[in-house]
Design a protein around this motif. Structure first.
Motif, PDB file in Angstrom:
ATOM      1  N   PRO A  51       8.689  15.272  29.802  1.00  0.00           N
ATOM      2  CA  PRO A  51       9.640  13.800  30.052  1.00  0.00           C
ATOM      3  C   PRO A  51      10.832  13.729  29.625  1.00  0.00           C
ATOM      4  CG  PRO A  51       7.833  13.603  28.516  1.00  0.00           C
ATOM      5  CD  PRO A  51       7.879  15.249  28.761  1.00  0.00           C
ATOM      6  N   ARG A  52      11.661  12.878  30.405  1.00  0.00           N
ATOM      7  CA  ARG A  52      12.975  12.896  29.781  1.00  0.00           C
ATOM      8  C   ARG A  52      13.251  11.956  28.571  1.00  0.00           C
ATOM      9  NH1 ARG A  52      16.834  11.188  34.880  1.00  0.00           N
ATOM     10  NH2 ARG A  52      18.423  11.504  33.209  1.00  0.00           N
ATOM     11  N   THR A  53      13.913  12.320  27.706  1.00  0.00           N
ATOM     12  CA  THR A  53      14.221  11.770  26.302  1.00  0.00           C
ATOM     13  C   THR A  53      15.280  10.603  26.304  1.00  0.00           C
ATOM     14  OG1 THR A  53      15.266  13.515  25.595  1.00  0.00           O
ATOM     15  CG2 THR A  53      12.895  13.488  24.956  1.00  0.00           C
ATOM     16  N   GLN A  54      15.213   9.694  25.516  1.00  0.00           N
ATOM     17  CA  GLN A  54      16.451   8.947  25.525  1.00  0.00           C
ATOM     18  C   GLN A  54      17.786   9.502  24.818  1.00  0.00           C
ATOM     19  OE1 GLN A  54      15.558   5.770  23.022  1.00  0.00           O
ATOM     20  NE2 GLN A  54      17.516   4.351  23.304  1.00  0.00           N
ATOM     21  N   GLY A  55      18.701   9.311  25.584  1.00  0.00           N
ATOM     22  CA  GLY A  55      20.067   9.768  25.130  1.00  0.00           C
ATOM     23  C   GLY A  55      20.337   9.536  23.755  1.00  0.00           C
ATOM     24  N   GLU A  56      21.299  10.285  23.245  1.00  0.00           N
ATOM     25  CA  GLU A  56      21.960  10.078  21.928  1.00  0.00           C
ATOM     26  C   GLU A  56      23.382   9.350  22.000  1.00  0.00           C
ATOM     27  OE1 GLU A  56      23.670  12.235  17.947  1.00  0.00           O
ATOM     28  OE2 GLU A  56      22.350  13.112  19.432  1.00  0.00           O
TER      29      GLU A  56
END
Length: 260
Positions: free
Chosen positions: A233-238
């Motif tokens: 799954p896509r993770t939250q960007g930094e």
């Protein structure tokens, strides 16, 4: 002039597609439809038929289980004259080599002047079938065309490369493949949908093509899916806060990801 268009019934590309335990595509858990890339091949064949010789005859060809007829009916609703469905349980699990053998035998049996394919299927995405067909049929392959013209016993077109646009030409008979830049496919009209139900659709099995079961299927495949895992799954960007050192923070991030 006999034009054969190869089409494929594929799982919906917008659905959550998976594989079965034996490494073949799971076609039962999602809806299937005529491959979008093959619609461009259908459109180009129809344009050739409309602008070419009066005796142009367009036949659609597919390999697959019984519900693959839906792809043929969709193509016939767009236009064309007839369809040919190759259905045999022994074909299940065939790779591109096996599929090209079945298609080539069916095309030889039907007769052809021009074979039209899409640039690839939306499920396999290999893009090698047109060249394999041309090899088996012993005719030229004119592939990845953005524009197709048939006139005076020859086919020509434009192929866009990374650095140049190339004009290619071949005498008929030949196999061509077209890209998704060759022109939008038409929508089937209600009249076309109703007419498609009355157009001839022939079904054949391997014996009708003179193919032994040992020549195709999963056991004869030269390539197979070894394993498949779901995409993470896509993770939250930094977020890099720019308080005067944003450039340095971005450089550190890109270096850590090996982008620079």
């Amino acid at each position: 002039m006999k034009i054969v268009v190869c089409v494929k019934h594929v799982p919906d590309a917008t659905a959550d597609r998976t594989f079965t335990e034996d490494g073949t595509t799971d076609r039962d858990s999602v809806d299937s439809l005529l491959s979008e890339l093959d619609e461009y091949a259908v459109e180009q064949a129809l344009r050739i038929g409309e602008s070419g010789p009066d005796d142009a005859e367009i036949t659609y060809l597919t390999v697959g289980p019984d519900d693959a007829k839906d792809a043929l009916r969709k193509a016939l609703a767009m236009g064309g004259d007839s369809a040919l469905h190759i259905d045999d349980e022994d074909i299940r699990g065939s790779d591109a080599f096996g599929t090209s053998l079945v298609l080539a035998k069916a095309i030889e049996r039907h007769g052809f002047d021009l074979v039209v394919c899409g640039m690839a299927s939306t499920d396999g995405g290999m893009g090698v079938l047109p060249a394999m067909l041309a090899e088996r049929l012993g005719v030229p392959a004119v592939t990845h065309l953005d524009e197709v013209t048939v006139a005076e016993g020859s086919v020509s077109g434009r192929r866009e490369g990374e650095t140049a646009s190339v004009r290619v030409h071949s005498a008929l008979p030949a196999v061509v493949s077209v890209t998704d830049r060759c022109g939008d496919a038409r929508y089937p009209s209600f009249k076309g949908i109703m007419a498609a139900k009355k157009k001839p659709l022939e079904s054949l099995d391997l014996s009708g093509l003179g193919i032994e079961p040992e020549q195709v299927g999963r056991s004869a495949a030269r390539s197979a899916v070894d394993r498949a895992v779901k995409r993470p799954p896509r993770t939250q960007g930094e977020i890099v806060a720019d308080e005067g050192a944003g450039g340095s923070g971005l450089a550190v991030f890109l270096t850590a990801k090996k982008f620079i």
